[in-house]
Design a protein around this motif. Structure first.
Motif, PDB file in Angstrom:
ATOM      1  N   UNK A   1       0.777  -1.106  -0.041  1.00 44.50           N
ATOM      2  CA  UNK A   1       0.276   0.002   0.012  1.00 44.50           C
ATOM      3  C   UNK A   1       0.606   1.196  -0.002  1.00 44.50           C
ATOM      4  N   UNK A   2       2.191   1.230   0.333  1.00 47.21           N
ATOM      5  CA  UNK A   2       2.769   2.262   0.343  1.00 47.21           C
ATOM      6  C   UNK A   2       4.023   2.398  -0.538  1.00 47.21           C
ATOM      7  N   UNK A   3       4.090   1.343  -1.441  1.00 44.93           N
ATOM      8  CA  UNK A   3       5.441   1.469  -2.173  1.00 44.93           C
ATOM      9  C   UNK A   3       5.139   2.126  -3.525  1.00 44.93           C
ATOM     10  N   UNK A   4       6.323   2.441  -4.248  1.00 42.61           N
ATOM     11  CA  UNK A   4       6.320   3.378  -5.490  1.00 42.61           C
ATOM     12  C   UNK A   4       6.477   2.181  -6.397  1.00 42.61           C
ATOM     13  N   UNK A   5       6.736   2.262  -7.873  1.00 42.91           N
ATOM     14  CA  UNK A   5       6.615   1.423  -8.851  1.00 42.91           C
ATOM     15  C   UNK A   5       7.991   0.783  -8.953  1.00 42.91           C
ATOM     16  N   UNK A   6       8.932   1.386  -8.061  1.00 38.13           N
ATOM     17  CA  UNK A   6      10.258   0.628  -8.022  1.00 38.13           C
ATOM     18  C   UNK A   6      10.420  -0.144  -6.722  1.00 38.13           C
ATOM     19  N   UNK A   7       9.348  -0.490  -6.182  1.00 46.93           N
ATOM     20  CA  UNK A   7       9.255  -1.652  -5.088  1.00 46.93           C
ATOM     21  C   UNK A   7      10.187  -0.995  -4.032  1.00 46.93           C
ATOM     22  N   UNK A   8      10.131   0.188  -3.740  1.00 43.59           N
ATOM     23  CA  UNK A   8      10.506   0.901  -2.305  1.00 43.59           C
ATOM     24  C   UNK A   8       9.593   1.810  -1.732  1.00 43.59           C
ATOM     25  N   UNK A   9       9.724   2.171  -0.574  1.00 47.82           N
ATOM     26  CA  UNK A   9       8.600   2.967  -0.086  1.00 47.82           C
ATOM     27  C   UNK A   9       8.525   4.517  -0.750  1.00 47.82           C
ATOM     28  N   UNK A  10       7.372   4.658  -0.841  1.00 42.10           N
ATOM     29  CA  UNK A  10       7.036   5.830  -1.746  1.00 42.10           C
ATOM     30  C   UNK A  10       7.562   7.266  -0.912  1.00 42.10           C
ATOM     31  N   UNK A  11       8.116   8.158  -1.696  1.00 40.29           N
ATOM     32  CA  UNK A  11       8.691   9.213  -0.781  1.00 40.29           C
ATOM     33  C   UNK A  11       7.762   9.799   0.192  1.00 40.29           C
ATOM     34  N   UNK A  12       6.430  10.051  -0.356  1.00 34.08           N
ATOM     35  CA  UNK A  12       5.459  10.975   0.408  1.00 34.08           C
ATOM     36  C   UNK A  12       5.118  10.062   1.692  1.00 34.08           C
ATOM     37  N   UNK A  13       5.261   8.796   1.598  1.00 38.07           N
ATOM     38  CA  UNK A  13       4.841   8.102   3.140  1.00 38.07           C
ATOM     39  C   UNK A  13       5.861   8.350   3.997  1.00 38.07           C
ATOM     40  N   UNK A  14       7.309   8.419   3.341  1.00 35.08           N
ATOM     41  CA  UNK A  14       8.336   8.703   4.128  1.00 35.08           C
ATOM     42  C   UNK A  14       8.249  10.149   4.761  1.00 35.08           C
TER      43      UNK A  14
ATOM     44  N   UNK B   1       8.146  25.332   5.581  1.00 34.10           N
ATOM     45  CA  UNK B   1       8.906  24.929   4.488  1.00 34.10           C
ATOM     46  C   UNK B   1       9.274  23.537   4.917  1.00 34.10           C
ATOM     47  N   UNK B   2       9.740  22.582   4.021  1.00 35.29           N
ATOM     48  CA  UNK B   2      10.424  21.429   4.049  1.00 35.29           C
ATOM     49  C   UNK B   2      11.450  21.155   2.975  1.00 35.29           C
ATOM     50  N   UNK B   3      12.270  20.115   3.364  1.00 29.12           N
ATOM     51  CA  UNK B   3      13.235  19.792   2.242  1.00 29.12           C
ATOM     52  C   UNK B   3      13.720  18.290   2.648  1.00 29.12           C
ATOM     53  N   UNK B   4      14.258  17.459   1.545  1.00 32.87           N
ATOM     54  CA  UNK B   4      14.339  16.191   1.755  1.00 32.87           C
ATOM     55  C   UNK B   4      15.557  15.779   0.847  1.00 32.87           C
TER      56      UNK B   4
ATOM     57  N   UNK C   1      17.291   3.117  -1.257  1.00 27.43           N
ATOM     58  CA  UNK C   1      16.000   2.727  -1.311  1.00 27.43           C
ATOM     59  C   UNK C   1      15.562   2.464   0.151  1.00 27.43           C
ATOM     60  N   UNK C   2      14.257   2.680   0.420  1.00 29.17           N
ATOM     61  CA  UNK C   2      13.670   2.420   1.553  1.00 29.17           C
ATOM     62  C   UNK C   2      12.590   1.168   1.366  1.00 29.17           C
ATOM     63  N   UNK C   3      13.265   0.161   2.164  1.00 26.42           N
ATOM     64  CA  UNK C   3      12.505  -1.097   2.109  1.00 26.42           C
ATOM     65  C   UNK C   3      12.692  -1.685   3.414  1.00 26.42           C
ATOM     66  N   UNK C   4      11.717  -2.497   3.996  1.00 28.72           N
ATOM     67  CA  UNK C   4      11.591  -3.169   5.137  1.00 28.72           C
ATOM     68  C   UNK C   4      11.129  -2.127   6.152  1.00 28.72           C
TER      69      UNK C   4
END
Length: 154
Positions: free
Chosen positions: A44-57, A86-89, A94-97
């Motif tokens: 439910x929180x992954x991107x097409x590259x099979x890691x965690x979507x940046x917005x969930x992070x 404001x924010x930055x990142x 890759x965020x997995x696990x």
């Protein structure tokens, strides 16, 4: 200082931040100085590259900073508004696990809220959240500029 329990805070996210709740973002620990939030990489929180979507992070990182802001506002016994101005990142792996976001800026926001109360003027504070995987390797870093302002008493 009286700190909100992680359990009560997670109930709050279920009711007020359903997107964070549904994607698995959970406050794990909080004290006067440090807050940790975890989220596990799932379908439910992954991107097409099979890691965690940046917005969930981003939600998890923001919550790790925001939990400290909310706790200090509650303890001030003042009506204080809060907003991310404001924010930055940056992303380094890759965020997995299971990813843990840690914010260690409790003292900074405490002082910022105290200044807002003393001066009656809005104040800003940059807070950092570091995301690490289960091996302790940093996967991302988020910075949030929080603004706090005492609401006028009418």
């Amino acid at each position: 200082m009286k700190i909100l329990s992680a359990r009560k805070f997670n109930l709050f996210t279920m009711l007020k931040l359903p997107a964070a709740w549904l994607t698995g973002v959970r406050l794990k620990t909080i004290n006067e100085n440090v807050s940790t939030v975890q989220v596990k990489h799932r379908w439910i929180n992954q991107n097409p590259f099979k890691s965690m979507f940046w917005a969930v992070q981003g939600m998890a990182a923001e919550l790790s900073t925001g939990a400290l802001v909310i706790s200090y506002i509650r303890n001030s016994n003042e009506k204080i508004s809060m907003l991310v101005a404001s924010n930055n990142a940056s992303f380094t792996k890759k965020a997995t696990g299971r990813i843990t976001f840690t914010c260690e800026d409790g003292v900074k926001i405490k002082e910022t809220i105290q200044r807002a109360i003393e001066t009656g003027e809005g104040q800003t504070c940059w807070m950092k959240a570091i995301g690490t995987n289960t091996e302790g390797i940093q996967v991302s870093e988020f910075n949030f500029e929080w603004t706090v302002k005492v609401r006028s008493k009418k």
